[in-house]
Design a protein around this motif. Structure first.
Motif, PDB file in Angstrom:
ATOM      1  N   SER A  75       1.603   6.026  -1.840  1.00  0.00           N
ATOM      2  CA  SER A  75       1.092   4.971  -1.047  1.00  0.00           C
ATOM      3  C   SER A  75       1.069   5.275   0.584  1.00  0.00           C
ATOM      4  N   PRO A  76       0.611   5.010   1.144  1.00  0.00           N
ATOM      5  CA  PRO A  76       0.244   5.517   2.345  1.00  0.00           C
ATOM      6  C   PRO A  76       1.040   5.098   3.542  1.00  0.00           C
ATOM      7  N   LEU A  77       2.245   3.752   3.226  1.00  0.00           N
ATOM      8  CA  LEU A  77       3.349   3.512   4.166  1.00  0.00           C
ATOM      9  C   LEU A  77       4.164   3.112   3.430  1.00  0.00           C
ATOM     10  N   TRP A  78       5.668   3.594   4.181  1.00  0.00           N
ATOM     11  CA  TRP A  78       6.870   2.462   3.089  1.00  0.00           C
ATOM     12  C   TRP A  78       7.359   1.663   4.064  1.00  0.00           C
ATOM     13  N   PHE A  79       8.297   0.774   3.740  1.00  0.00           N
ATOM     14  CA  PHE A  79       8.235  -0.243   5.035  1.00  0.00           C
ATOM     15  C   PHE A  79      10.031  -0.219   4.319  1.00  0.00           C
ATOM     16  N   TYR A  94       5.863  -1.526   0.469  1.00  0.00           N
ATOM     17  CA  TYR A  94       4.955  -0.415   0.495  1.00  0.00           C
ATOM     18  C   TYR A  94       3.348  -0.989   0.466  1.00  0.00           C
ATOM     19  N   ARG A  95       2.703  -0.046   1.130  1.00  0.00           N
ATOM     20  CA  ARG A  95       1.613  -0.001   0.559  1.00  0.00           C
ATOM     21  C   ARG A  95       0.012   0.212  -0.332  1.00  0.00           C
ATOM     22  N   GLU A  96      -0.483  -0.554  -0.991  1.00  0.00           N
ATOM     23  CA  GLU A  96      -0.809   0.657  -2.500  1.00  0.00           C
ATOM     24  C   GLU A  96      -1.914   1.185  -1.414  1.00  0.00           C
ATOM     25  N   ALA A  97      -2.831   2.415  -2.091  1.00  0.00           N
ATOM     26  CA  ALA A  97      -3.937   2.953  -1.795  1.00  0.00           C
ATOM     27  C   ALA A  97      -4.999   1.906  -1.784  1.00  0.00           C
ATOM     28  N   PRO A  98      -6.265   1.581  -0.874  1.00  0.00           N
ATOM     29  CA  PRO A  98      -7.020   1.053  -0.727  1.00  0.00           C
ATOM     30  C   PRO A  98      -8.089   0.932  -2.233  1.00  0.00           C
ATOM     31  N   GLN A  99      -8.410   0.118  -2.560  1.00  0.00           N
ATOM     32  CA  GLN A  99      -9.433   0.364  -3.766  1.00  0.00           C
ATOM     33  C   GLN A  99     -10.430   0.940  -3.155  1.00  0.00           C
ATOM     34  N   PRO A 100     -11.678   0.917  -4.182  1.00  0.00           N
ATOM     35  CA  PRO A 100     -12.773   1.611  -2.960  1.00  0.00           C
ATOM     36  C   PRO A 100     -13.716  -0.154  -2.674  1.00  0.00           C
ATOM     37  N   GLY A 101     -14.578   0.006  -1.705  1.00  0.00           N
ATOM     38  CA  GLY A 101     -14.314  -1.330  -1.161  1.00  0.00           C
ATOM     39  C   GLY A 101     -13.487  -2.202   0.010  1.00  0.00           C
ATOM     40  N   GLN A 102     -12.159  -1.552  -0.220  1.00  0.00           N
ATOM     41  CA  GLN A 102     -10.941  -2.209   0.474  1.00  0.00           C
ATOM     42  C   GLN A 102     -10.760  -1.308   2.018  1.00  0.00           C
ATOM     43  N   LYS A 103     -10.091  -2.245   3.276  1.00  0.00           N
ATOM     44  CA  LYS A 103      -9.849  -1.184   4.550  1.00  0.00           C
ATOM     45  C   LYS A 103      -8.290  -0.487   4.429  1.00  0.00           C
ATOM     46  N   ARG A 104      -7.431  -1.676   3.809  1.00  0.00           N
ATOM     47  CA  ARG A 104      -6.566  -1.595   3.913  1.00  0.00           C
ATOM     48  C   ARG A 104      -5.764  -1.850   1.693  1.00  0.00           C
ATOM     49  N   GLY A 105      -4.821  -0.970   1.416  1.00  0.00           N
ATOM     50  CA  GLY A 105      -4.779  -1.720   0.335  1.00  0.00           C
ATOM     51  C   GLY A 105      -3.434  -2.459   0.190  1.00  0.00           C
ATOM     52  N   ARG A 106      -3.188  -3.249  -0.642  1.00  0.00           N
ATOM     53  CA  ARG A 106      -2.531  -4.792  -1.148  1.00  0.00           C
ATOM     54  C   ARG A 106      -0.940  -4.256  -0.531  1.00  0.00           C
ATOM     55  N   PHE A 107      -0.446  -4.807   0.260  1.00  0.00           N
ATOM     56  CA  PHE A 107       1.184  -5.034  -0.023  1.00  0.00           C
ATOM     57  C   PHE A 107       1.928  -5.694  -0.737  1.00  0.00           C
ATOM     58  N   VAL A 108       2.911  -4.536  -1.125  1.00  0.00           N
ATOM     59  CA  VAL A 108       3.477  -5.327  -2.078  1.00  0.00           C
ATOM     60  C   VAL A 108       4.772  -4.867  -1.742  1.00  0.00           C
ATOM     61  N   ASP A 109       5.949  -6.141  -2.096  1.00  0.00           N
ATOM     62  CA  ASP A 109       7.695  -5.550  -1.410  1.00  0.00           C
ATOM     63  C   ASP A 109       8.188  -6.325  -2.127  1.00  0.00           C
TER      64      ASP A 109
END
Lengths: 530, 113, 99
Positions: A75-79, A94-109
């Motif tokens: 992940s690019p970010l842990w919180f 945490y933020r998932e690695a961005p899918q193709p076409g996505q600016k930022r990945g999904r945030f999962v908590d």
């Protein structure tokens, strides 16, 4: 305007107030409930009521890091938000690695449940107390920025209303302890005065600081035009921990020594515990870790933070020792608005201020309607659709919002825990209830309408502990026995609110006043002479 | 305990502010308020008000102390208002109780260290 | 002149003029004035910028009240407009660019 200062300011106070009063009630109401934001969230996830928190912070950090390591190593970010007195559970995201076409990945908590309970607990999806928190400046069903401008305009009207209210209230000290009961509009004026004057420092503070929390949106010209380098540079200079470090693209060989960072942070910043950790690019050679902590007794929150690189060198550190006077002022004022620092007794004083703010706004709206009604009655004029609309908005907002909040809590227990749209539908339920009350209020805006909505609110409030008993494994007595005061407190407050609502219903039914006779028969706007 | 002390002081102060007004003085004492009496009421009111601020700041420090003081002004004024509204003759008894509570909390504070 | 006065003395138009001056001109004047304060204060930029932002909200409040206080609606237009132009001009001379 039209002669004297007094009259022009009265005009501004009256019409500005009327224009904004319903939105301001929503803001005051949501803001007041936000003082219990975490408690409401906890109550709304009953699966966590039996969970015993990990008492040791060091252990908790170790566990949550291993959870993140297994769930999101790339992940690019842990919180991480560590548990404290008000949040029993350690929260991670945490933020998932961005899918193709996505600016930022999904945030999962998720939440940390301690070792033995790691599996088998699924917390229901809900917005919880954050709903009220967001409602009070982001509203709903619209973009956050639009909503913030609208709320900002209302807050400006509130500020103008407070200042004009002070200058037009010529008998502030003479009327300080005066409440004349049962005198129609006069009583509402007394209530309006009492609720405003007795908590005036709170009202001024909360309105002004509310504008300050978003001043970089509302009044960005100075920072954009004068500060060398503009806004981005301003934030970098003001808080050196905000700088971002690019990923190197090389994987780290050994895990980050986060415990060491925490120890160093505690020693350097002289804090006893850490409140929050965020980790950028945890798997990368250029990982950075920001540690946050709060010194106990400090009013301004997040006063302390440090950004470390993966070798443990401090790249930037919050400058609380080097704050300029206006920075200290702004930080303290904003902290007074959020009241995160406030221990429970002080928090309750803030809540009292918020409740009086609600009463101030509500009584202002009702007072306007009463004045117009009495004036038109005296002049033998028809009541008119505009008065009816104002009365309906008053009823729908003042009595409808508590009811809608109860619907929100009820839906939280009644919707199936695994229903996909439950998070959204809890909120839709809130607004549907509000809309229904408004439609009902258009039909019946008088005392009977108020009595009916208060009765419904009171009934639902009194039945809330019963609902909790029937739909979960826990109940009010268990909370009391276990010493879970936040959960027990929420139900006790709702019970007390229910009793007040029932008293209000009785009050509305007991004295048929002018408004009631006018509005008992829909469609008939002919005047009944008293 | 410090909250109790500041609250009782502020109730005391607010009660003197109330009896510094003609209508409320008559309701509480049954006689007409005279000029010198009025001054005495208001003087005690202001004195106790700032005494309360001083006490709050001494116990809790300036930042929290002044916050608690401002915050408690509201419930204290509401309480006095309620008493005047419902049982105005009780005000003098309430003053005695407030004074006792203030002394009690002061002793408790000193005793606790 | 008579015609213009006639328009502005109509109550609804007067109110609209005041509301317009208070919101649009009032906001612009506040923003210009805040920029001016931030530029003129001798303290560090971080400090003066924040001071200007903290002061801007009370100033805006005062300007709104002013535009409803002046006896004639057109005065709201001229006063706030004048204030805005003065602040904007000073900023232009001081910072070399229109804000």
């Amino acid at each position: 305007m039209k002669g004297s200062f007094f009259r022009s300011m009265t005009w501004l106070h009256t019409w500005g107030g009327l224009l904004a009063c319903w939105l301001l009630f929503v803001v005051f109401f949501g803001g007041t409930l936000s003082y219990f934001r975490y408690e409401i969230s906890w109550w709304m996830q009953p699966e966590s009521h039996g969970v015993v928190a990990e008492p040791d912070q060091q252990q908790a950090v170790q566990q949550v890091i291993s959870v993140l390591q297994s769930k999101a190593p790339d992940s690019p970010l842990w919180f991480i938000n560590l548990a404290d007195e008000r949040n029993p559970l350690t929260y991670y995201g945490y933020r998932e690695a961005p899918q193709p076409g996505q600016k930022r990945g999904r945030f999962v908590d998720g939440y940390l449940f301690g070792d033995s309970q790691q599996d088998g607990i699924n917390l229901r999806d809900t917005k919880g107390g954050d709903f009220f928190y967001r409602l009070h400046f982001d509203l709903h069903y619209m973009s956050a920025i639009t909503a913030r401008w609208i709320v900002g305009a209302a807050a400006m009207i509130m500020l103008v209303g407070l200042v004009t209210g002070i200058v037009i209230h010529r008998r502030i000290f003479a009327d300080f302890f005066t409440f004349r009961n049962g005198k129609g509009a006069r009583t509402w004026l007394d209530l309006h005065n009492i609720s405003s004057v007795l908590a005036l420092p709170y009202h001024l503070m909360i309105t002004y600081t509310g504008l300050l929390t978003l001043m970089f949106l509302y009044m960005s010209a100075p920072v954009d035009k004068v500060y060398p380098g503009g806004r981005a540079q301003f934030f970098d200079d003001q808080n050196p921990t905000f700088q971002s470090v690019k990923a190197a693209g090389q994987r780290r060989s050994e895990p980050l020594p986060i415990q060491d960072f925490i120890q160093r942070f505690k020693a350097e910043k002289q804090v006893e515990s850490v409140s929050r950790i965020s980790i950028n690019n945890p798997a990368d050679e250029n990982a950075t870790v920001t540690v946050y902590g709060r010194e106990a007794g400090q009013i301004a929150h997040y006063a302390r933070s440090t950004l470390y690189n993966s070798q443990g060198d401090a790249l930037g550190s919050s400058r609380e020792a080097a704050f300029y006077a206006p920075e200290k002022t702004a930080n303290t004022l904003i902290a007074l608005h959020t009241a995160k620092f406030a221990p429970w007794p002080l928090r309750w004083l803030f809540v009292l201020g918020g409740v009086l703010g609600c009463i101030m706004v509500a009584s202002g709206g009702v007072l306007w309607a009463r004045r117009i009604a009495e004036k038109r009655l005296k002049a033998n004029q028809p009541m008119g659709w505009n008065l009816r609309l104002v009365q309906a908005m008053n009823l729908a907002t003042v009595a409808g919002l508590p009811l809608a909040s109860l619907v929100f809590l009820y839906l939280n227990r009644l919707l199936a825990a695994d229903f996909d749209g439950r998070r959204e539908w809890e909120m839709h339920g809130f607004f549907i209830c509000y809309l229904l009350v408004f439609l009902f209020a258009l039909y019946q805006p008088g005392r009977r309408g108020w009595a009916f909505v208060w009765m419904l609110t009171g009934g639902m409030a009194l039945a809330l502990p019963l609902l909790n008993l029937l739909t979960t494994d826990y109940h009010l007595l268990a909370y009391l026995v276990n010493g879970q005061w936040a959960l027990a407190g929420l139900e006790l407050i709702v019970l007390a609110g229910g009793l007040i609502a029932l008293w209000g219903a009785r009050h509305c039914l007991s004295k048929p006043g002018i408004a009631h006779q006018q509005n008992a028969r829909p469609g008939s706007y002919k005047v009944v002479t008293q | 305990m410090s909250y109790l002390m500041v609250f009782s002081l502020l109730c005391l102060s607010m009660s003197y502010f109330a009896t510094g007004q003609f209508s409320h003085f008559r309701a509480v004492h049954g006689v007409k308020l005279t000029g010198t009496r009025r001054q005495r009421q208001l003087l005690s009111a202001w004195g106790i008000l700032f005494g309360g601020l001083l006490a709050a700041c001494l116990v809790k420090g300036f930042a929290h102390g002044s916050l608690i003081w401002i915050g408690l002004l509201t419930p204290a004024a509401l309480f006095v208002l309620l008493i005047l509204q419902q049982r105005s003759t009780w005000l003098q008894r309430i003053r005695v109780v407030a004074l006792l509570l203030c002394l009690f909390s002061l002793i408790a504070l000193l005793y606790a260290g | 002149m008579q015609g213009i006065r006639g328009i502005f003395s109509a109550p609804a138009t007067g109110i609209l003029v005041r509301i317009g001056s208070a919101t649009v001109l009032g906001y612009l004047a506040t923003a210009e004035c805040a920029v001016l304060i931030a530029a003129l204060l001798p303290s560090a930029p971080l400090s003066s910028v924040l001071t200007a932002m903290l002061l801007s909200f009370p100033l805006f409040t005062a300007l709104i009240m002013w535009s409803f206080h002046v006896p004639r609606a057109w005065r709201a237009l001229t006063d706030l407009g004048g204030f805005y132009l003065a602040a904007a001009l000073s900023n232009y001379l001081l910072l070399g660019a229109l804000v």
